[in-house]
Design a protein around this motif. Structure first.
Motif, PDB file in Angstrom:
ATOM      1  N   MET A 105     -49.917 -17.866  94.486  1.00  0.00           N
ATOM      2  CA  MET A 105     -48.929 -18.822  95.014  1.00  0.00           C
ATOM      3  C   MET A 105     -49.612 -20.018  95.672  1.00  0.00           C
ATOM      4  N   LEU A 106     -50.773 -19.787  96.272  1.00  0.00           N
ATOM      5  CA  LEU A 106     -51.483 -20.864  96.973  1.00  0.00           C
ATOM      6  C   LEU A 106     -52.495 -21.590  96.085  1.00  0.00           C
ATOM      7  N   GLY A 107     -52.529 -21.261  94.798  1.00  0.00           N
ATOM      8  CA  GLY A 107     -53.443 -21.945  93.883  1.00  0.00           C
ATOM      9  C   GLY A 107     -54.830 -21.325  93.825  1.00  0.00           C
ATOM     10  N   ASP A 108     -54.942 -20.043  94.116  1.00  0.00           N
ATOM     11  CA  ASP A 108     -56.199 -19.282  94.051  1.00  0.00           C
ATOM     12  C   ASP A 108     -57.317 -19.831  94.941  1.00  0.00           C
ATOM     13  N   PRO A 109     -57.054 -20.025  96.244  1.00  0.00           N
ATOM     14  CA  PRO A 109     -58.110 -20.519  97.129  1.00  0.00           C
ATOM     15  C   PRO A 109     -59.190 -19.481  97.441  1.00  0.00           C
ATOM     16  N   LEU A 110     -58.854 -18.192  97.348  1.00  0.00           N
ATOM     17  CA  LEU A 110     -59.828 -17.155  97.653  1.00  0.00           C
ATOM     18  C   LEU A 110     -60.449 -16.602  96.380  1.00  0.00           C
ATOM     19  N   THR A 111     -61.739 -16.296  96.452  1.00  0.00           N
ATOM     20  CA  THR A 111     -62.455 -15.707  95.321  1.00  0.00           C
ATOM     21  C   THR A 111     -62.146 -14.217  95.231  1.00  0.00           C
ATOM     22  N   LYS A 112     -62.570 -13.619  94.139  1.00  0.00           N
ATOM     23  CA  LYS A 112     -62.414 -12.172  93.978  1.00  0.00           C
ATOM     24  C   LYS A 112     -63.132 -11.428  95.101  1.00  0.00           C
ATOM     25  N   ASP A 113     -64.335 -11.889  95.464  1.00  0.00           N
ATOM     26  CA  ASP A 113     -65.062 -11.264  96.576  1.00  0.00           C
ATOM     27  C   ASP A 113     -64.280 -11.382  97.879  1.00  0.00           C
ATOM     28  N   ASP A 114     -63.678 -12.545  98.128  1.00  0.00           N
ATOM     29  CA  ASP A 114     -62.855 -12.723  99.329  1.00  0.00           C
ATOM     30  C   ASP A 114     -61.699 -11.721  99.344  1.00  0.00           C
ATOM     31  N   LEU A 115     -61.061 -11.529  98.195  1.00  0.00           N
ATOM     32  CA  LEU A 115     -59.932 -10.594  98.099  1.00  0.00           C
ATOM     33  C   LEU A 115     -60.382  -9.155  98.326  1.00  0.00           C
ATOM     34  N   VAL A 116     -61.539  -8.790  97.778  1.00  0.00           N
ATOM     35  CA  VAL A 116     -62.080  -7.442  97.997  1.00  0.00           C
ATOM     36  C   VAL A 116     -62.313  -7.218  99.489  1.00  0.00           C
TER      37      VAL A 116
END
Length: 172
Positions: A105-116
């Motif tokens: 929704m926010l345009g993917d500001p966080l990386t996969k590592d950030d999400l993990v």
């Protein structure tokens, strides 16, 4: 409307307590979009929290806060095939659904590592959240801020069977 498919997981494999998990081919499905109020429904009629206690909503709100944004409301339609409190990572699937949906929704500001990392901070450990996000078999350790992980692909000739008890088996 964002559509998300999140797998069930099995964790604590062998000696890998709180560190080794596996994504399964059994899924929850989520549809979500930002709106001006909380509107949460279960497409399958399951009894789920339909207010600010919903774990998908909580996770989405957390991601918005990390990004310096405020989540005013969320329209969420949840189809929960992963049984709750049965050892298949239903809470981790909800956390990952909220994070992935909010990030989109926010345009993917966080990386996969950030999400993990954020998922492990919410859940307390990465054994279910990491494979729910990354797929495959994931070995992960968490130092309370950062998850250090390695993903392995599942040997294609292996087949897994889930035995789902008819009673609740909560983590605590």
């Amino acid at each position: 409307m964002i559509k998300i498919q999140i797998p069930a997981t099995s964790a604590n494999l062998g000696a890998g307590f709180d560190a080794l998990g596996l994504a399964l081919t059994y899924y929850n499905y989520i549809e979500m979009e930002e709106c001006d109020k909380i509107d949460i429904t279960a497409a399958d009629g399951l009894d789920i929290p339909t207010d600010e206690r919903n774990l998908i909503y909580i996770s989405a709100k957390d991601l918005f806060a990390v990004c310096g944004k405020k989540l005013e409301g969320l329209k969420l339609i949840q189809t929960s095939n992963i049984p709750m409190a049965r050892g298949l990572g239903s809470s981790s699937a909800c956390i990952i659904a909220g994070l992935v949906g909010a990030n989109k929704m926010l345009g993917d500001p966080l990386t996969k590592d950030d999400l993990v990392d954020l998922a492990a901070q919410i859940e307390g450990h990465p054994d279910n959240t990491a494979p729910a996000l990354l797929g495959g078999i994931v070995t992960a350790v968490f130092d309370e801020r950062k998850v250090h992980w390695v993903k392995q692909e599942v040997f294609t000739k292996l087949k897994f069977v889930a035995i789902i008890p008819d009673f609740e088996l909560k983590t605590e």
